[in-house]
Design a protein around this motif. Structure first.
Motif, PDB file in Angstrom:
ATOM      1  N   GLN A  73      85.163  24.882   6.645  1.00 24.90           N
ATOM      2  CA  GLN A  73      84.820  23.423   6.938  1.00 24.90           C
ATOM      3  C   GLN A  73      85.868  22.449   6.630  1.00 24.90           C
ATOM      4  N   PRO A  74      86.859  22.589   5.637  1.00 27.63           N
ATOM      5  CA  PRO A  74      87.956  21.743   5.608  1.00 27.63           C
ATOM      6  C   PRO A  74      88.761  21.549   6.595  1.00 27.63           C
ATOM      7  N   ILE A  75      88.940  22.723   7.536  1.00 26.76           N
ATOM      8  CA  ILE A  75      89.597  22.690   8.604  1.00 26.76           C
ATOM      9  C   ILE A  75      88.938  21.948   9.839  1.00 26.76           C
ATOM     10  N   LEU A  76      87.944  21.981   9.827  1.00 31.82           N
ATOM     11  CA  LEU A  76      87.010  21.343  10.961  1.00 31.82           C
ATOM     12  C   LEU A  76      87.055  20.087  10.711  1.00 31.82           C
ATOM     13  N   ASP A  77      86.973  19.300   9.303  1.00 32.22           N
ATOM     14  CA  ASP A  77      86.903  18.245   8.977  1.00 32.22           C
ATOM     15  C   ASP A  77      88.022  17.584   9.208  1.00 32.22           C
ATOM     16  N   GLN A  78      89.214  18.033   9.664  1.00 30.95           N
ATOM     17  CA  GLN A  78      90.517  17.433   9.995  1.00 30.95           C
ATOM     18  C   GLN A  78      90.547  17.042  11.379  1.00 30.95           C
ATOM     19  N   ARG A  79      89.439  17.547  12.242  1.00 28.85           N
ATOM     20  CA  ARG A  79      89.345  17.243  13.533  1.00 28.85           C
ATOM     21  C   ARG A  79      90.801  17.369  14.326  1.00 28.85           C
ATOM     22  N   PRO A  80      91.070  18.608  14.283  1.00 26.40           N
ATOM     23  CA  PRO A  80      92.513  18.814  14.741  1.00 26.40           C
ATOM     24  C   PRO A  80      92.624  18.928  16.348  1.00 26.40           C
ATOM     25  N   ASP A  81      93.772  18.244  16.860  1.00 28.04           N
ATOM     26  CA  ASP A  81      94.167  18.366  18.150  1.00 28.04           C
ATOM     27  C   ASP A  81      94.787  19.960  18.495  1.00 28.04           C
ATOM     28  N   LEU A  82      95.475  20.463  17.654  1.00 30.28           N
ATOM     29  CA  LEU A  82      96.324  21.659  17.696  1.00 30.28           C
ATOM     30  C   LEU A  82      96.249  22.551  16.429  1.00 30.28           C
ATOM     31  N   ILE A  83      96.252  23.671  16.602  1.00 30.41           N
ATOM     32  CA  ILE A  83      96.510  24.463  15.244  1.00 30.41           C
ATOM     33  C   ILE A  83      97.582  25.557  15.794  1.00 30.41           C
ATOM     34  N   VAL A  84      98.392  25.700  14.635  1.00 26.64           N
ATOM     35  CA  VAL A  84      99.597  26.580  15.105  1.00 26.64           C
ATOM     36  C   VAL A  84      99.542  27.670  14.007  1.00 26.64           C
ATOM     37  N   THR A  85      99.661  28.898  14.373  1.00 24.24           N
ATOM     38  CA  THR A  85      99.441  29.884  13.466  1.00 24.24           C
ATOM     39  C   THR A  85     100.895  30.788  13.604  1.00 24.24           C
ATOM     40  N   CYS A  86     101.200  31.541  12.593  1.00 25.37           N
ATOM     41  CA  CYS A  86     102.149  32.358  12.420  1.00 25.37           C
ATOM     42  C   CYS A  86     102.107  33.286  11.318  1.00 25.37           C
ATOM     43  N   ALA A  87     101.654  34.518  11.211  1.00 22.06           N
ATOM     44  CA  ALA A  87     101.465  35.585  10.267  1.00 22.06           C
ATOM     45  C   ALA A  87     100.719  34.869   9.061  1.00 22.06           C
ATOM     46  N   TYR A  88      99.545  34.602   9.514  1.00 24.23           N
ATOM     47  CA  TYR A  88      98.612  33.735   8.513  1.00 24.23           C
ATOM     48  C   TYR A  88      98.147  34.896   7.729  1.00 24.23           C
ATOM     49  N   GLY A  89      97.514  36.009   7.933  1.00 26.96           N
ATOM     50  CA  GLY A  89      97.079  37.195   7.006  1.00 26.96           C
ATOM     51  C   GLY A  89      95.447  37.500   7.303  1.00 26.96           C
ATOM     52  N   GLN A  90      94.739  36.564   7.828  1.00 29.29           N
ATOM     53  CA  GLN A  90      93.394  36.519   8.083  1.00 29.29           C
ATOM     54  C   GLN A  90      92.769  36.604   9.512  1.00 29.29           C
ATOM     55  N   ILE A  91      91.838  37.170   9.884  1.00 27.05           N
ATOM     56  CA  ILE A  91      91.346  36.821  11.087  1.00 27.05           C
ATOM     57  C   ILE A  91      90.724  35.417  11.012  1.00 27.05           C
ATOM     58  N   VAL A  92      91.056  34.668  12.164  1.00 26.74           N
ATOM     59  CA  VAL A  92      90.507  33.390  12.240  1.00 26.74           C
ATOM     60  C   VAL A  92      89.199  33.523  12.830  1.00 26.74           C
ATOM     61  N   PRO A  93      88.096  32.699  12.462  1.00 25.64           N
ATOM     62  CA  PRO A  93      86.863  32.896  13.116  1.00 25.64           C
ATOM     63  C   PRO A  93      86.908  31.869  14.416  1.00 25.64           C
ATOM     64  N   ASN A  94      85.859  32.274  15.160  1.00 24.97           N
ATOM     65  CA  ASN A  94      85.566  31.378  16.510  1.00 24.97           C
ATOM     66  C   ASN A  94      85.419  30.071  16.360  1.00 24.97           C
ATOM     67  N   GLU A  95      84.633  29.588  15.069  1.00 24.90           N
ATOM     68  CA  GLU A  95      84.476  28.537  15.142  1.00 24.90           C
ATOM     69  C   GLU A  95      85.632  27.472  14.854  1.00 24.90           C
ATOM     70  N   VAL A  96      86.606  27.948  14.143  1.00 28.44           N
ATOM     71  CA  VAL A  96      88.150  27.573  13.916  1.00 28.44           C
ATOM     72  C   VAL A  96      88.800  27.544  15.337  1.00 28.44           C
ATOM     73  N   LEU A  97      88.842  28.561  16.030  1.00 31.73           N
ATOM     74  CA  LEU A  97      89.577  28.784  17.334  1.00 31.73           C
ATOM     75  C   LEU A  97      88.925  27.706  18.132  1.00 31.73           C
ATOM     76  N   MET A  98      87.836  27.418  18.466  1.00 34.22           N
ATOM     77  CA  MET A  98      87.267  26.443  19.194  1.00 34.22           C
ATOM     78  C   MET A  98      87.433  24.913  18.956  1.00 34.22           C
ATOM     79  N   ALA A  99      87.815  24.757  17.730  1.00 26.15           N
ATOM     80  CA  ALA A  99      87.708  23.232  17.232  1.00 26.15           C
ATOM     81  C   ALA A  99      88.891  22.489  17.856  1.00 26.15           C
ATOM     82  N   PRO A 100      90.107  22.854  17.846  1.00 29.93           N
ATOM     83  CA  PRO A 100      91.271  21.967  18.508  1.00 29.93           C
ATOM     84  C   PRO A 100      91.074  21.627  19.847  1.00 29.93           C
ATOM     85  N   THR A 101      91.565  20.343  20.064  1.00 31.58           N
ATOM     86  CA  THR A 101      91.383  19.849  21.468  1.00 31.58           C
ATOM     87  C   THR A 101      92.317  20.654  22.523  1.00 31.58           C
ATOM     88  N   TYR A 102      93.637  21.327  22.014  1.00 34.25           N
ATOM     89  CA  TYR A 102      94.345  21.879  22.791  1.00 34.25           C
ATOM     90  C   TYR A 102      94.388  23.455  22.368  1.00 34.25           C
TER      91      TYR A 102
END
Length: 310
Positions: A73-102
Motif C-alpha cells: 500500500q505505501p507504494i500505491l499511496d505514492q501515486r507513481p507515474d513510473l516504477i523502475v526496477t533492477c534486481a529487486y529480489g521479490q515478485i512484484v504483484p499485479n496491483e503494483v504493476l498496474m499502478a503507475p501511469t507509464y
C-alpha cells in the motif's frame, strides 16, 4: 528531466549503479523499495542493501517490505507515474504493476528472451558466452516475459568474472534507462513482444551448484569458477573441508590423475583437470580468510600437494 513521480525498486550494487545514473541525470526518485536488512557473518552484523545505503546518503524515503505481495500500500499511496526496477529480489504483484501511469519497467541482465530468471549474468558466463547485454522491458506478471523497449550489448572477455560483468551491466543499465527515460514518460515508447520460441532460463544458483563437479569439461569448470566469483565462490573438497578457488586460468597438459593437487605453479595453486591444469590466483579454506595463492601455499596449502580433491 521531467518532474514525474518515479519510484525505484532494487537491492544489490548493480541496482545502486542505476540509481546513481538516475541521480546524475537529475531524475528525482521519490521512494526506493528494497529488500529488508540482513544479519551477516558470525557476529550477525546488520547489513543494509547497497540501494538502501544510497537512499540514506541522499535522504530518499526507503520502503522494505518482507513480503511485497502482502505489503504494498505505501507504494500505491505514492501515486507513481513510473516504477523502475533492477534486481529487486521479490515478485512484484499485479496491483503494483498496474499502478503507475507509464507502467513498471525492468532492467534485466540479458538480451531477452535469452536467460530469463534470477541469475542471467552468472549463467551466461558459466555457458561460455562472449556477449550478453542489458534489456529494458515492460514488466508483466510472467517471469521476465514483458515486451522489450531497448537493449545494450555487453561483451564478456575470457578473464571476466561475474563481479566484473555486473559492473559492466550496471553501467549499461544506467545508460539505457537515461537514453529512453523521456520516451517512456512521454507515453510514446514502442515495446516489442519477445519471441517465445527463443526463450531460455537462468535460475538462481543453488547451494549444490557452488560445488565444482570435476566431471564437467575443463573449460566449463573454469567458467563455473568465473561465474561464481567473487560471490558466492565455487569450491572443491579437500577431505571434509571446502576450499573456494578464485581467479582461474588454464594450462594445457599434465600426467596426474583428475583432481590431483599439484602445488604452486607461477604463484598460482594448481589442480589437475581432464586435459590440463586449473591455476587459481586466490584460495579460501573453509573458516579462513581469502588469501593469495602463494600465501595459502606457504601456510597450509603445501600440506595438500598430491592429494586428490572431490
Amino acid at each position: 528531466m521531467s518532474e514525474n513521480q518515479v519510484l525505484f525498486m532494487g537491492t544489490p550494487q548493480i541496482a545502486a549503479d542505476v540509481l546513481q545514473a538516475m541521480f546524475d541525470a537529475n531524475i528525482k526518485v521519490s521512494m526506493v523499495i528494497t529488500q529488508p536488512d540482513k544479519r551477516v557473518g558470525r557476529k550477525h552484523v546488520l547489513q543494509y542493501s547497497p540501494v538502501k545505503e544510497f537512499a540514506l546518503k541522499y535522504q530518499i524515503p526507503c520502503f522494505q517490505p518482507y513480503k511485497i505481495k502482502e505489503d504494498y500500500q505505501p507504494i500505491l499511496d505514492q501515486r507513481p507515474d513510473l516504477i523502475v526496477t533492477c534486481a529487486y529480489g521479490q515478485i512484484v504483484p499485479n496491483e503494483v504493476l498496474m499502478a503507475p501511469t507509464y507502467g513498471c519497467v525492468n532492467l534485466h541482465g540479458s538480451l531477452l528472451p535469452k536467460y530469463r530468471g534470477g541469475a542471467p549474468i552468472q549463467r551466461a558466463i558459466w555457458d561460455g558466452q562472449t556477449m550478453s547485454g542489458m534489456s529494458l522491458m515492460k514488466m508483466v506478471s510472467g517471469l521476465d516475459a514483458g515486451p522489450v523497449l531497448d537493449t545494450q550489448i555487453v561483451k564478456i572477455s575470457p578473464m571476466d568474472t561475474s563481479t566484473t560483468v555486473f559492473e559492466k551491466m550496471g553501467k549499461a543499465a544506467g545508460q539505457l534507462l537515461i537514453k529512453d527515460f523521456d520516451l517512456i514518460c512521454s507515453d510514446q515508447a514502442k515495446y516489442i513482444d519477445q519471441d517465445e520460441s527463443l526463450v531460455s532460463y537462468a535460475p538462481v544458483i543453488s547451494k549444490a551448484e557452488e560445488h565444482i563437479d570435476l566431471n564437467q569439461e575443463d573449460q566449463r569448470i573454469i567458467n563455473q569458477i568465473r561465474a561464481l566469483s567473487d560471490h558466492p565462490g565455487a569450491y572443491i573438497y579437500i577431505g571434509k573441508k571446502k576450499l573456494k578457488v578464485f581467479q582461474p586460468s588454464y594450462q594445457v597438459g599434465h600426467t596426474q590423475p583428475l583432481g590431483t593437487i599439484l602445488g604452486l605453479q607461477e604463484d598460482q595453486y594448481a589442480f589437475a583437470l581432464h586435459e590440463g591444469i586449473l591455476l587459481c590466483g586466490a584460495c579460501q579454506m573453509e573458516g579462513k580468510p581469502l588469501m593469495k595463492a602463494k600465501d595459502f601455499y606457504n601456510g597450509q596449502g603445501r600440506n595438500f600437494v598430491g592429494k586428490i580433491v572431490e
